[in-house]
Write an enzyme that holds these catalytic residues in place. Structure first.
Site, PDB file in Angstrom:
ATOM      1  N   HIS A 100       0.827  -1.216   0.000  1.00 15.77           N
ATOM      2  CA  HIS A 100       0.000   0.000   0.000  1.00 15.77           C
ATOM      3  C   HIS A 100       0.854   1.256   0.000  1.00 15.77           C
ATOM      4  CE1 HIS A 100      -3.225  -2.726   0.786  1.00 15.77           C
ATOM      5  NE2 HIS A 100      -2.820  -3.010   2.002  1.00 15.77           N
ATOM      6  N   HIS A 111      -6.934  -4.595  -1.385  1.00 10.46           N
ATOM      7  CA  HIS A 111      -6.202  -5.857  -1.568  1.00 10.46           C
ATOM      8  C   HIS A 111      -6.744  -6.596  -2.785  1.00 10.46           C
ATOM      9  CE1 HIS A 111      -6.419  -4.870   2.729  1.00 10.46           C
ATOM     10  NE2 HIS A 111      -5.131  -5.112   2.686  1.00 10.46           N
TER      11      HIS A 111
END
Lengths: 213, 329
Positions: free
Chosen positions: B56, B215
């Site tokens: 991320h 995700h």
């Protein structure tokens, strides 16, 4: 049946190879309705435990279970880490208290582990998670042990319960874990966490049956 | 898969080492357990510790530095870090006023931070971020996911901690911002987890995933690819329905790239989002456009709206000196 540390060590090695040989199924399931990392995480844990069998060998069964819990907690990560760690912590706690000298002791330890896992994950049966396998297996194990069934029959009962539990996740709508965001779309797929539990339980049963003959 | 990889197993460590070298004025890297800390240890303040799966970036390590985080714990790709990392990080930066964990609301992150919090020998509290309005909150789910709104929480909580505020005050600001922030993402392509080596989900040239998670976990529904304005319109509608802001409210508008969408397109999205939000009677008082909460190499973007007040504005504007956000210094 009594639980010995050397059995825990052979189970660790068996689980490692079983996870590897079921890679495609577990990975495909997790990619269908999860985020695709379950296999990698479970394998990382299984490898870490398989690599520490020398360290475990000299410990009592409950100490070995606790050591496994701590290792899983620091290597697996994700949701699976704390959940599997709690399973082993709970088993260690009950095994330390009651011993693990009879089939019923082992069944109680397993149930204690599942209870600890439920406390950590705040889950229940029917949410399309590993609990859909673990809870019926714990029930079956206890009941079969109470009825003094033979080791062969107990293992057969447990394997059936694990298979059924896994299959039950197919038509469930996920309400917990990464697949929960999918709602209806999670239907029609088995849960990856339930699958990896079923694989491990089956392998352990086979190992018991093999060492029993 | 075409990626810059040597050995997929060393990817995280090599990337963290590069990050630490590139920003050696800001952070120190500790390995086994993995965590990063602010270069100059803060004194006598609540320390802010965050963490989450890798993939991320710049979240979270990119936000370590004065005015934001004291430490961050990177997990494996898309996998929560573990309690030993969080405990080691908290112990390394602890400055006598307690530890505030900022945790994105995912089962794994929540459980690992919970176990760390239970084992930590000093005062601590946790802010759970759950700004993703794609997932409807209900008693049957783990609740909304924490996504790009986490950056706003980390910025403002980091700022208030610098003023010497106590643990509960820091937590209260984090909780407030989270409650008045909503995000939604859209994916045009899947991401590829390096260790998996193939895209996480299949999506055709003519489809988009509305409400995508960071995700690659699916969102609200699979829709047909349309022109940008139509997609942005759907996203803004979802955010407005969730926040239900009053007219003339001041907001912060964050357009976040998910990893493989160029800035040119992010600004195009901003252009439309700004127009639509203005039509809803809202005043865009602060803005941020860029890649702040990514999903490895996903093509896609998320829009975040945070309803502002004077306190939030003050802490958003205060100086920050991190690899990912830097102003006023």
């Amino acid at each position: 049946m009594s639980l010995q540390t050397d059995f825990i060590c052979s189970a660790a090695l068996t689980i490692q190879s079983a996870i590897i040989s079921h890679k495609p199924e577990i990975e495909t399931l997790d990619q269908a309705i999860g985020d695709g990392d379950h296999y990698i995480n479970v394998l990382r844990g299984a490898e870490a435990i398989a690599n520490m069998t020398d360290e475990l060998a000299s410990l009592t069964p409950d100490e070995a279970l606790n050591k496994i819990a701590m290792k899983l907690l620091s290597t697996v990560g994700g949701a699976a880490g704390p959940l599997f760690a709690s399973l082993f912590m709970g088993m260690a706690k009950v095994a330390k208290h009651n011993g693990a000298n009879t089939t019923l002791d082992i069944a109680a330890a397993f149930a204690g582990g599942v209870q600890e896992l439920i406390k950590r994950g705040k889950g229940k049966v029917g949410e399309k998670t590993m609990l859909d396998v673990l809870v019926p297996v714990a029930h079956t194990f206890i009941f079969s042990a109470i009825e003094n069934k033979s080791t062969t029959d107990i293992c057969a009962d447990i394997k059936t319960a694990a298979d059924k539990g896994l299959e039950s996740t197919r038509d469930l709508i996920a309400t917990r874990g990464r697949a929960a965001g999918l709602g209806e779309r999670s239907k029609g797929h088995l849960d990856a966490g339930a699958k990896s539990c079923q694989v491990m339980i089956n392998e352990i049963c086979d190992l018991i049956l093999k060492s029993n003959t | 898969m075409k990626k810059f990889v040597n050995d997929v197993n060393n990817m995280l460590t090599e990337s963290l080492s590069g990050f630490a070298k590139a920003h050696n004025d800001l952070v120190s890297l500790h390995l086994e357990p993995n965590y990063l800390t602010r270069k100059n240890k803060a004194k006598n303040k609540v320390v802010i510790v965050s963490g989450g799966g890798a993939g991320h970036e710049p979240l979270h390590a990119g936000f370590i530095g004065k005015g934001m985080l004291d430490a961050a714990c990177p997990g494996q790709v898309f996998t929560s870090p573990t309690p030993d990392q969080m405990i080691a990080a908290a112990e390394a930066v602890h400055a006598d006023k307690g530890v505030l964990f900022i945790v994105k609301n995912y089962a794994g992150d929540v459980m690992n931070f919970e176990m760390a919090a239970e084992m930590l020998p000093f005062e601590n509290a946790t802010v759970l971020t759950s700004d993703d309005c794609a997932v409807i909150n209900s008693t049957f789910t783990d609740g909304r996911r924490g996504v790009a709104g986490t950056v706003i929480v980390e910025k403002c909580v980091g700022s208030i901690a610098e003023t010497g505020a106590d643990l509960q005050t820091c937590k209260a600001l984090g909780d407030k911002i989270n409650a008045q922030t909503a995000s939604i993402g859209v994916a045009l392509t899947s991401c590829t987890v390096p260790a998996a080596g193939k895209p996480t989900f299949e999506i055709s040239e003519t489809e988009i995933e509305m409400g995508i998670g960071i995700h690659g976990e699916p969102g609200r529904k699979r829709e047909t690819m349309r022109e940008a304005d139509a997609m942005v319109n759907g996203m803004i509608d979802a955010i407005i329905a969730d926040l239900q802001p009053k007219k003339d409210t001041e907001i912060l508008l964050l357009v976040n790239g998910l990893g493989a969408t160029p800035l040119m397109e992010l600004y195009l999205i901003y252009n439309t989002a700004e127009k639509l939000l203005t039509e809803h009677g809202l005043t865009i008082a602060r803005s941020l456009v860029g890649n702040y909460t990514t999903a490895i190499d996903m093509t896609g973007a998320s829009i975040t709206v945070c309803v502002l007040d004077d306190e939030i504005k003050q802490h958003w504007d205060s100086p920050v000196n991190t690899a990912g956000l830097r102003w006023g210094v």
